[in-house]
Design a protein around this motif. Structure first.
Motif, PDB file in Angstrom:
ATOM      1  N   ARG A 218       0.935  -1.305   0.002  1.00  0.00           N
ATOM      2  CA  ARG A 218      -0.177  -0.179   0.065  1.00  0.00           C
ATOM      3  C   ARG A 218       1.022   1.413  -0.025  1.00  0.00           C
ATOM      4  O   ARG A 218       1.889   1.173   0.487  1.00  0.00           O
ATOM      5  N   HIS A 270     -11.058  -1.806  -8.369  1.00  0.00           N
ATOM      6  CA  HIS A 270     -10.233  -0.558  -8.002  1.00  0.00           C
ATOM      7  C   HIS A 270     -10.794  -0.576  -6.654  1.00  0.00           C
ATOM      8  O   HIS A 270     -10.405   0.875  -6.256  1.00  0.00           O
ATOM      9  N   ASP A 272     -10.647   0.472  -3.222  1.00  0.00           N
ATOM     10  CA  ASP A 272      -9.429   0.792  -2.326  1.00  0.00           C
ATOM     11  C   ASP A 272      -9.702   1.531  -1.096  1.00  0.00           C
ATOM     12  O   ASP A 272      -9.871   2.858  -1.261  1.00  0.00           O
ATOM     13  N   SER A 319      -5.102  -6.646  -6.808  1.00  0.00           N
ATOM     14  CA  SER A 319      -5.589  -5.321  -6.465  1.00  0.00           C
ATOM     15  C   SER A 319      -5.351  -4.670  -5.421  1.00  0.00           C
ATOM     16  O   SER A 319      -4.549  -5.244  -4.637  1.00  0.00           O
ATOM     17  N   SER A 320      -5.719  -3.197  -5.358  1.00  0.00           N
ATOM     18  CA  SER A 320      -5.434  -2.568  -4.228  1.00  0.00           C
ATOM     19  C   SER A 320      -5.996  -2.725  -2.797  1.00  0.00           C
ATOM     20  O   SER A 320      -6.044  -1.967  -2.021  1.00  0.00           O
TER      21      SER A 320
END
Length: 427
Positions: A218, A270, A272, A319-320
């Motif tokens: 992150r 996406h 997040d 993914s984030s």
């Protein structure tokens, strides 16, 4: 005569090798493993700086206990907390319920005005059950290896302030378990009883899967992204509104109240968020022969469980999505030993979550809101890890409110999770 060649990179074949697959951290002071082997055998192992290194051998023992027996005892301990603490009802000399003291340990979060002798009796009963599950059920036996393992583990857990990881195939309410230290009955104070719980003594996390998530680290945020996922009908008489305000202060806060909103965003590659907060009811659903699993319901009442997480996130492994999840979802009822209480948390972690914090029992709404408010405020400052905050809150509510319910919150992973903020972040 040599001349420079014009190059254009159209692919990145080193993607996935530019970073280590997992964030590294300091090893825990104590790591205790309980592996379920063939034939239902349980093998216990123990490592860490809080136990002595042994010449030519290791801390290991094959236990007599069997998984079904241990899970059954854990379910009974959770039921015991609900029946003898949450649902505790004082009676008069004739055995009639005192209406003026309706469920005195469930309605308020602050128990400092309750009779100490009465409260001490109830907490002593819970501590006895927590000790019995650990030492008389899971670690029982007179085999020399089991006795030696039990002695070393008891000595380590009797210390204070350790970072403890239970890396285990067995899903147990670790913070609700107790050391074997029993002061003399005449000297037993409420504080001494509280100090016997592992959740009071140590930072604790439960892990189980290996390499549950692989992906890029992150990046620090100036304005954290958080979410409130709630049933608007829950906890209207509690501090739930203050929790919502704390989540929205200095953050990008998404509010979801329906199953469709959860499905929409969990299906987004996406997605997040740094902190996801769930404030809703939970219940165990499923049919035999599969174990029932915990499902949560927002305002529209449609169940959302670990299977749904898998369906929506399986395609987005890198993914984030790396939130810490505060799953403040009360169980509608205490499930039996066959219920898989941790399935939802496991699926969240398998698909990216750093950790999941939630109650092991059906938590009274007043206390759940107080706990969430304190946790959210501290975590969003970005100064402490989730493990330290959970440990401090357990001690805080025990000391200030004389309430042991902080021990009933457990971390599935995430002990070292912390909100990363850039300098100048305003939360």
């Amino acid at each position: 005569m040599p001349s420079p060649l014009i190059t254009r990179v159209v692919q990145d074949p080193s993607d996935g090798f530019r970073f280590l697959p997992h964030l590294e951290t300091e090893p825990p002071d104590l790591r205790v493993s309980f592996d379920v082997l063939g034939g239902g055998r349980i093998r216990a192992r123990m490592t860490g700086t809080s136990v002595p290194a042994l010449m030519g051998t290791e801390h290991k023992a094959d236990l007599r206990a069997r998984p079904d027996e241990v899970h059954g005892a854990a379910a009974r301990l959770c039921a015991r907390w609900k029946e003898r603490f949450v649902d505790f009802q004082p009676v008069d000399d004739r055995g009639r319920a005192l209406r003026e003291r309706r469920r005195p340990y469930a309605v308020p979060a602050d128990l400092s005005s309750e009779p100490e002798g009465e409260l001490r009796t109830v907490v002593a009963d819970l501590a006895r059950g927590g000790e019995s599950l650990l030492f008389d059920t899971l670690l029982r036996g007179d085999d020399a290896r089991i006795e030696t393992f039990r002695t070393y583990l008891r000595a380590a857990l009797s210390r204070e302030g350790l970072r403890v990881r239970f890396d285990s195939d067995l899903q147990l309410p670790w913070p609700m378990l107790c050391t074997g230290e029993q002061p003399a009955a005449s000297a037993t104070t409420l504080g001494a009883l509280f100090s016997r719980f592992l959740g009071h003594r140590h930072q604790i996390e439960h892990t189980g899967d290996a390499y549950a998530w692989i992906g890029p680290p992150r990046t620090a945020q100036r304005q954290p992204a958080v979410s409130l996922n709630h049933d608007g009908r829950v906890g209207s008489a509690t501090r739930a509104d203050e929790v919502a305000k704390a989540l929205a202060e200095g953050t990008e806060c998404t509010v979801r109240t329906t199953y469709e909103e959860l499905v929409r965003d969990f299906g987004n590659p996406h997605l997040d968020e740094q902190l996801m907060y769930f404030w809703c009811h939970g219940e165990f659903i499923g049919n035999e022969p599969e174990p029932r699993v915990l499902a949560i319901r927002l305002t529209d009442g449609t169940p959302f469980d670990g299977h749904t997480v898998r369906e929506l996130r399986a395609r987005h492994r890198n993914s984030s999505f790396r939130p810490l999840v505060l799953l403040n979802a009360c169980h509608a009822g205490v499930a039996g030993a066959s219920a898989d209480r941790a399935f939802l948390g496991r699926m969240l972690i398998e698909h990216g979550a750093q950790g999941v914090l939630g109650p092991h029992i059906a938590m009274p709404q007043a206390f759940a809101a107080e706990y969430a408010l304190e946790f959210v405020r501290r975590y969003l400052r970005g100064e402490q890890t989730a493990g330290r905050i959970a440990h401090e809150l357990a001690r805080h509510f025990a000391a200030r409110y004389r309430n042991p319910l902080g021990f009933a919150y457990g971390l599935h992973g995430g002990m070292d999770s912390r909100l990363e903020l850039t300098s100048g972040g305003d939360t």
